[in-house]
Design a protein around this motif. Structure first.
Motif, PDB file in Angstrom:
ATOM      1  N   ALA A 133       3.402  -7.537   9.280  1.00  0.00           N
ATOM      2  CA  ALA A 133       3.018  -6.301   8.598  1.00  0.00           C
ATOM      3  C   ALA A 133       3.888  -5.163   9.110  1.00  0.00           C
ATOM      4  O   ALA A 133       4.441  -5.233  10.213  1.00  0.00           O
ATOM      5  CB  ALA A 133       1.547  -5.987   8.848  1.00  0.00           C
ATOM      6  N   GLY A 134       3.992  -4.120   8.294  1.00  0.00           N
ATOM      7  CA  GLY A 134       4.783  -2.967   8.706  1.00  0.00           C
ATOM      8  C   GLY A 134       4.412  -1.746   7.900  1.00  0.00           C
ATOM      9  O   GLY A 134       3.721  -1.833   6.886  1.00  0.00           O
ATOM     10  N   LEU A 135       4.896  -0.591   8.393  1.00  0.00           N
ATOM     11  CA  LEU A 135       4.661   0.649   7.666  1.00  0.00           C
ATOM     12  C   LEU A 135       5.775   1.641   7.931  1.00  0.00           C
ATOM     13  O   LEU A 135       6.467   1.580   8.944  1.00  0.00           O
ATOM     14  CB  LEU A 135       3.297   1.253   7.985  1.00  0.00           C
ATOM     15  CG  LEU A 135       2.942   1.622   9.425  1.00  0.00           C
ATOM     16  CD1 LEU A 135       3.417   3.009   9.782  1.00  0.00           C
ATOM     17  CD2 LEU A 135       1.440   1.565   9.571  1.00  0.00           C
ATOM     18  N   PHE A 136       5.945   2.535   6.961  1.00  0.00           N
ATOM     19  CA  PHE A 136       6.851   3.669   7.086  1.00  0.00           C
ATOM     20  C   PHE A 136       6.068   4.883   6.611  1.00  0.00           C
ATOM     21  O   PHE A 136       5.486   4.871   5.530  1.00  0.00           O
ATOM     22  CB  PHE A 136       8.109   3.503   6.233  1.00  0.00           C
ATOM     23  CG  PHE A 136       8.982   4.729   6.235  1.00  0.00           C
ATOM     24  CD1 PHE A 136       9.791   5.006   7.324  1.00  0.00           C
ATOM     25  CD2 PHE A 136       8.977   5.622   5.176  1.00  0.00           C
ATOM     26  CE1 PHE A 136      10.585   6.149   7.351  1.00  0.00           C
ATOM     27  CE2 PHE A 136       9.764   6.759   5.187  1.00  0.00           C
ATOM     28  CZ  PHE A 136      10.573   7.024   6.284  1.00  0.00           C
ATOM     29  N   VAL A 137       6.054   5.924   7.438  1.00  0.00           N
ATOM     30  CA  VAL A 137       5.320   7.148   7.138  1.00  0.00           C
ATOM     31  C   VAL A 137       6.220   8.325   7.482  1.00  0.00           C
ATOM     32  O   VAL A 137       6.959   8.289   8.469  1.00  0.00           O
ATOM     33  CB  VAL A 137       4.025   7.217   7.986  1.00  0.00           C
ATOM     34  CG1 VAL A 137       3.372   8.568   7.890  1.00  0.00           C
ATOM     35  CG2 VAL A 137       3.064   6.121   7.579  1.00  0.00           C
ATOM     36  N   ASN A 181      -3.650  12.096   7.383  1.00  0.00           N
ATOM     37  CA  ASN A 181      -2.746  11.220   8.122  1.00  0.00           C
ATOM     38  C   ASN A 181      -2.855   9.831   7.492  1.00  0.00           C
ATOM     39  O   ASN A 181      -3.924   9.232   7.497  1.00  0.00           O
ATOM     40  CB  ASN A 181      -3.146  11.195   9.594  1.00  0.00           C
ATOM     41  CG  ASN A 181      -2.252  10.313  10.433  1.00  0.00           C
ATOM     42  OD1 ASN A 181      -1.527   9.471   9.925  1.00  0.00           O
ATOM     43  ND2 ASN A 181      -2.310  10.502  11.732  1.00  0.00           N
ATOM     44  N   PRO A 182      -1.772   9.285   6.947  1.00  0.00           N
ATOM     45  CA  PRO A 182      -1.864   8.006   6.245  1.00  0.00           C
ATOM     46  C   PRO A 182      -1.943   6.784   7.144  1.00  0.00           C
ATOM     47  O   PRO A 182      -2.305   5.709   6.677  1.00  0.00           O
ATOM     48  CB  PRO A 182      -0.580   7.971   5.426  1.00  0.00           C
ATOM     49  CG  PRO A 182       0.378   8.766   6.237  1.00  0.00           C
ATOM     50  CD  PRO A 182      -0.436   9.853   6.874  1.00  0.00           C
ATOM     51  N   TRP A 237       1.614  14.228   3.664  1.00  0.00           N
ATOM     52  CA  TRP A 237       2.147  12.955   4.119  1.00  0.00           C
ATOM     53  C   TRP A 237       2.568  12.087   2.949  1.00  0.00           C
ATOM     54  O   TRP A 237       2.056  12.214   1.848  1.00  0.00           O
ATOM     55  CB  TRP A 237       1.077  12.179   4.875  1.00  0.00           C
ATOM     56  CG  TRP A 237       0.655  12.809   6.136  1.00  0.00           C
ATOM     57  CD1 TRP A 237      -0.442  13.601   6.334  1.00  0.00           C
ATOM     58  CD2 TRP A 237       1.296  12.713   7.393  1.00  0.00           C
ATOM     59  NE1 TRP A 237      -0.506  13.986   7.640  1.00  0.00           N
ATOM     60  CE2 TRP A 237       0.548  13.453   8.318  1.00  0.00           C
ATOM     61  CE3 TRP A 237       2.451  12.061   7.832  1.00  0.00           C
ATOM     62  CZ2 TRP A 237       0.899  13.555   9.649  1.00  0.00           C
ATOM     63  CZ3 TRP A 237       2.800  12.170   9.160  1.00  0.00           C
ATOM     64  CH2 TRP A 237       2.024  12.912  10.053  1.00  0.00           C
ATOM     65  N   ILE A 238       3.425  11.140   3.264  1.00  0.00           N
ATOM     66  CA  ILE A 238       3.790  10.098   2.329  1.00  0.00           C
ATOM     67  C   ILE A 238       3.983   8.832   3.163  1.00  0.00           C
ATOM     68  O   ILE A 238       4.487   8.893   4.283  1.00  0.00           O
ATOM     69  CB  ILE A 238       5.054  10.497   1.537  1.00  0.00           C
ATOM     70  CG1 ILE A 238       5.237   9.635   0.320  1.00  0.00           C
ATOM     71  CG2 ILE A 238       6.266  10.546   2.403  1.00  0.00           C
ATOM     72  CD1 ILE A 238       6.237  10.219  -0.670  1.00  0.00           C
ATOM     73  N   GLY A 239       3.538   7.687   2.656  1.00  0.00           N
ATOM     74  CA  GLY A 239       3.680   6.468   3.441  1.00  0.00           C
ATOM     75  C   GLY A 239       3.536   5.211   2.612  1.00  0.00           C
ATOM     76  O   GLY A 239       2.928   5.214   1.539  1.00  0.00           O
ATOM     77  N   PHE A 265       0.857  -1.179   0.000  1.00  0.00           N
ATOM     78  CA  PHE A 265       0.000   0.000   0.000  1.00  0.00           C
ATOM     79  C   PHE A 265       0.895   1.231   0.000  1.00  0.00           C
ATOM     80  O   PHE A 265       1.959   1.220   0.602  1.00  0.00           O
ATOM     81  CB  PHE A 265      -0.881   0.040   1.255  1.00  0.00           C
ATOM     82  CG  PHE A 265      -1.760  -1.169   1.400  1.00  0.00           C
ATOM     83  CD1 PHE A 265      -3.014  -1.200   0.817  1.00  0.00           C
ATOM     84  CD2 PHE A 265      -1.330  -2.279   2.110  1.00  0.00           C
ATOM     85  CE1 PHE A 265      -3.820  -2.320   0.937  1.00  0.00           C
ATOM     86  CE2 PHE A 265      -2.129  -3.395   2.237  1.00  0.00           C
ATOM     87  CZ  PHE A 265      -3.376  -3.417   1.649  1.00  0.00           C
ATOM     88  N   ALA A 266       0.432   2.285  -0.658  1.00  0.00           N
ATOM     89  CA  ALA A 266       1.181   3.541  -0.671  1.00  0.00           C
ATOM     90  C   ALA A 266       0.185   4.689  -0.602  1.00  0.00           C
ATOM     91  O   ALA A 266      -0.958   4.568  -1.061  1.00  0.00           O
ATOM     92  CB  ALA A 266       2.030   3.648  -1.930  1.00  0.00           C
ATOM     93  N   TYR A 267       0.630   5.811  -0.020  1.00  0.00           N
ATOM     94  CA  TYR A 267      -0.229   6.983   0.094  1.00  0.00           C
ATOM     95  C   TYR A 267       0.616   8.248   0.032  1.00  0.00           C
ATOM     96  O   TYR A 267       1.691   8.308   0.600  1.00  0.00           O
ATOM     97  CB  TYR A 267      -0.986   6.966   1.435  1.00  0.00           C
ATOM     98  CG  TYR A 267      -1.786   8.220   1.661  1.00  0.00           C
ATOM     99  CD1 TYR A 267      -3.050   8.359   1.107  1.00  0.00           C
ATOM    100  CD2 TYR A 267      -1.267   9.270   2.397  1.00  0.00           C
ATOM    101  CE1 TYR A 267      -3.785   9.524   1.287  1.00  0.00           C
ATOM    102  CE2 TYR A 267      -1.998  10.436   2.591  1.00  0.00           C
ATOM    103  CZ  TYR A 267      -3.252  10.555   2.030  1.00  0.00           C
ATOM    104  OH  TYR A 267      -3.967  11.706   2.200  1.00  0.00           O
TER     105      TYR A 267
END
Length: 178
Positions: free
Chosen positions: A32-36, A12-13, A70-72, A5-7
């Motif tokens: 699972a993981g994320l970077f924002v 707020n992503p 934002w970017i994530g 997924f990308a935003y």
């Protein structure tokens, strides 16, 4: 099969990315993981967890709602390269934590590429083919983010999707599919 997924935008992503991860959780993913980050490069959030998305959510302590842009990226994974360990969970980054990558698919020549990088003294923290992509981005980095990505993509063999964030260009996401 993993999901990415990308935003990029004015919301707020974190809730959006988490919602995407939760929607696909029924498929039996193991991590699972994320970077924002905000596009002014003032605030970053990097979280990974094995198990269900609820375990990732339990690690969230987020107070960035007032940021304007934002970017994530986020990823859910079923272990294919490396065991079910947090260190193997996406997103992956290079050793300098400049490039963050989520990836779906297989890099068929990653063993060869990893060996080449290790000969150049690159030390890996995970057992994944995705970290090889991040390391190659670091190895071939330039002042042109798109050019760096093009160089790396031309070195990869396989079928894959990927999304990359370069923290030096915090207002840009690059996605690619082969």
């Amino acid at each position: 099969m993993c999901w990415i997924f990308a935003y990029k935008g004015g919301k707020n992503p974190v809730p959006l990315l988490i919602h995407g991860l939760e929607k696909l959780e029924y498929r039996g993913y193991d991590s699972a993981g994320l970077f924002v980050m905000d596009t002014n490069n003032w605030l970053e959030l990097y979280i990974r967890s094995t198990g269900k998305v609820s375990q990732l959510i339990s690690k969230l302590e987020w107070a960035g709602e007032s940021i304007k842009q934002w970017i994530g990226i986020a990823h859910s994974r079923r272990a294919t390269h490396g065991g079910i360990k947090e260190v193997n969970t996406h997103p992956h980054h290079d050793i300098n934590k400049r490039y963050y990558v989520v990836h779906n698919g297989v890099i068929e020549d990653y063993h060869k590429l990893k060996t080449e990088l290790e000969k150049n003294w690159y030390q890996f923290y995970s057992e994944t083919d995705t970290e090889v992509i991040a390391a190659l981005l670091d190895m071939y980095k330039s002042d042109d983010f798109l050019k760096t990505v093009e160089i790396v993509i031309n070195k990869l063999v396989g079928a894959f999707w990927l999304v990359i964030i370069d923290t030096k260009y915090p207002d840009t996401l690059i996605g690619f599919r082969r």
